[in-house]
Design a protein around this motif. Structure first.
Motif, short mmCIF file in Angstrom:
data_model
loop_
_atom_site.label_atom_id
_atom_site.label_comp_id
_atom_site.label_asym_id
_atom_site.label_seq_id
_atom_site.Cartn_x
_atom_site.Cartn_y
_atom_site.Cartn_z
N TYR A 194 45.12 37.35 39.02
CA TYR A 194 46.46 36.75 39.00
C TYR A 194 46.67 35.79 40.16
O TYR A 194 47.43 34.83 40.05
N ALA A 197 45.29 32.69 38.82
CA ALA A 197 46.17 32.16 37.77
C ALA A 197 47.43 31.53 38.38
O ALA A 197 47.93 30.52 37.89
N ALA A 198 47.94 32.14 39.47
CA ALA A 198 49.16 31.61 40.09
C ALA A 198 48.91 30.22 40.69
O ALA A 198 49.80 29.39 40.76
N PRO A 201 47.57 26.28 36.80
CA PRO A 201 48.35 26.47 35.58
C PRO A 201 47.50 26.55 34.31
O PRO A 201 47.93 27.13 33.32
N ARG A 204 43.69 31.13 32.32
CA ARG A 204 44.08 32.30 31.52
C ARG A 204 43.20 33.45 31.97
O ARG A 204 42.02 33.25 32.29
N ALA A 221 51.37 41.31 36.49
CA ALA A 221 51.37 40.00 35.82
C ALA A 221 52.81 39.57 35.51
O ALA A 221 53.18 38.41 35.72
N LEU A 224 54.73 38.34 38.48
CA LEU A 224 54.32 37.00 38.92
C LEU A 224 54.61 35.94 37.86
O LEU A 224 54.23 34.77 38.01
N LEU A 226 53.33 35.74 34.84
CA LEU A 226 52.06 35.29 34.25
C LEU A 226 51.77 35.92 32.89
O LEU A 226 50.71 35.68 32.32
N THR A 227 52.71 36.71 32.38
CA THR A 227 52.42 37.50 31.17
C THR A 227 51.84 36.66 30.04
O THR A 227 50.91 37.09 29.36
N ARG A 229 49.93 34.25 30.08
CA ARG A 229 48.56 33.77 30.29
C ARG A 229 47.58 34.93 30.55
O ARG A 229 46.47 34.70 31.00
N VAL A 230 48.05 36.15 30.32
CA VAL A 230 47.20 37.31 30.59
C VAL A 230 46.99 38.13 29.32
O VAL A 230 47.94 38.41 28.58
#
Ligand SMILES: C[S@@+](CC[C@H](N)C(=O)[O-])C[C@H]1O[C@@H](n2cnc3c(N)ncnc32)[C@H](O)[C@@H]1O
Length: 351
Positions: A194, A197-198, A201, A204, A221, A224, A226-227, A229-230
């Motif tokens: 993560y 990922a942060a 952009p 994934r 996730a 942050l 990010l859901t 992309r996870v």
């Protein structure tokens, strides 16, 4: 840093008694003693600096007054509290790091570092030494091990500095890639994936771990943002279908659980789901070709691997390089995390 050799009876007695310090600190955190003292100070007329009594702490926490008094005196004896024997205030470091909700709070890490699982396993250390492996039925190799859930829930603070080192090292390579598909193997809390990922952009992340652990990764996730992309992959990293191809594979704090041969089995499996120009990132303690006292954290950690795993231990830098070579990777580039004794090793998949 090399520790000074104990030489006096008092120093050996301190080592024998060290577990009591752990127990008192852990109980203070679990019961909320430090929080209660902070609340008492905030609530008192004049604000900070007002002391609380054992009776006051007992009433706030709904615990026995005798228990509160003896624990408070013990915590004061350890230097965590200031006390005249009747009233108690937090020492500055205690106020900064052990009061829940404050920016420097680290108390929850005790649920990992002083967990009952490690405690139980270390309780049979002498027998584990005789056998050369774990005595406890439930250990790090048990798929439903409750400790891993606890670790995923509470160890993300400790992972942060190393996750940042890995992400910073990878940034020049990752930034301009149109696609950045990341497989985080045995992800735990998920923070290694993560953190990348942060920053990027287009990234994934596929977070893999045992099913009972993944709820905590999902929670991080979501925190942050990010859901979307996870994706999670629940199952055994040696068996479960992995998908792919991935541009980046993360294997952080995992390979010390296994022998080098088992490590190669895993790394070869992962090499098979990587893009041609993919990178492998390993994180862990390392030993070097020097006396154990100079790699103290690594050698102390290996004793945990003895009570917890059938063949794990901290590997040397050379062993990591050999594992990478034998699994189809180029030489690993090693960098050291600044504030923790962990190294980050990055290697290219050989075409
Ligand atoms: C020490 S934690 C590391 C977590 C995270 N990668 C980190 O660096 O903090 C080890 C993780 O490996 C997971 N694990 C152990 N054996 C596994 C297996 N065979 N398949 C999938 N996950 C496994 C555990 O559930 C745990 O989350």
């Amino acid at each position: 840093m090399t520790r000074q050799a104990p030489g006096t009876p008092a120093e050996f007695y301190d080592m024998m008694l060290a577990y009591k310090t752990t127990a008192m600190l852990d109980a203070g955190i679990e019961l909320g003693v430090f929080d209660a003292l902070a609340e008492a100070a905030d609530a008192a007329p004049g604000g900070n600096g007002q002391a609380a009594t054992a009776a006051g702490v007992a009433a706030r926490l709904d615990i026995a007054e005798r228990g509160a008094r003896l624990l408070l005196n013990g915590l004061a004896a350890l230097g965590l509290l200031e006390s005249d024997g009747v009233t108690y205030t937090l020492q500055p470091g205690t106020a900064e790091h052990l009061v829940r909700g404050r920016p420097g709070y680290i108390g929850d890490v005790s649920k990992v570092m002083a967990s009952r699982w490690e405690w139980d396993a270390f309780g049979s250390l002498a027998e584990a030494v005789r056998r050369g492996g774990p005595v406890v039925q439930e250990n790090a190799e048990t798929p439903t091990y409750g400790y891993w859930e606890q670790f995923a829930a509470f160890a993300s603070t400790v992972a942060k500095p190393t996750a940042e080192v890995a992400a910073a090292y990878l940034a020049p390579w990752a930034t301009d890639r149109p696609r950045l598909d990341v497989l985080d193997v045995a992800c735990g809390h998920g923070m290694y994936g993560y953190t990348i990922a942060a920053r990027h952009p287009q990234a994934r992340v596929w977070s893999l771990d045992w099913p009972h652990v993944l709820a905590h990764a999902n929670k991080h996730a979501a925190q942050l943002g990010l859901t979307d992309r996870v994706t999670t992959i629940a199952g055994d990293m040696f068996e479960t279908p992995l998908g792919g191809p991935y541009d980046l594979v993360l294997v952080t704090n995992v390979l010390h659980h296994f022998s080098p041969e088992r490590g190669v089995t895993l790394l070869r499996r992962l090499a098979g789901v990587m893009a041609d120009d993919g990178l492998m990132v390993l994180v862990g303690f390392l030993t070097h070709d020097r006396p154990p006292a100079q790699d103290a954290a690594a050698h102390l950690f290996s004793v945990l691997m003895l009570v917890w795993t059938s063949a794990g231990e901290v590997h040397s830098e050379q062993t990591y390089q050999t594992m990478l070579r034998d699994s189809g990777f180029g030489p690993g580039h090693v960098s050291q995390a600044p504030s923790v004794p962990l190294s980050v090793i990055v290697a290219e998949r050989q075409r």
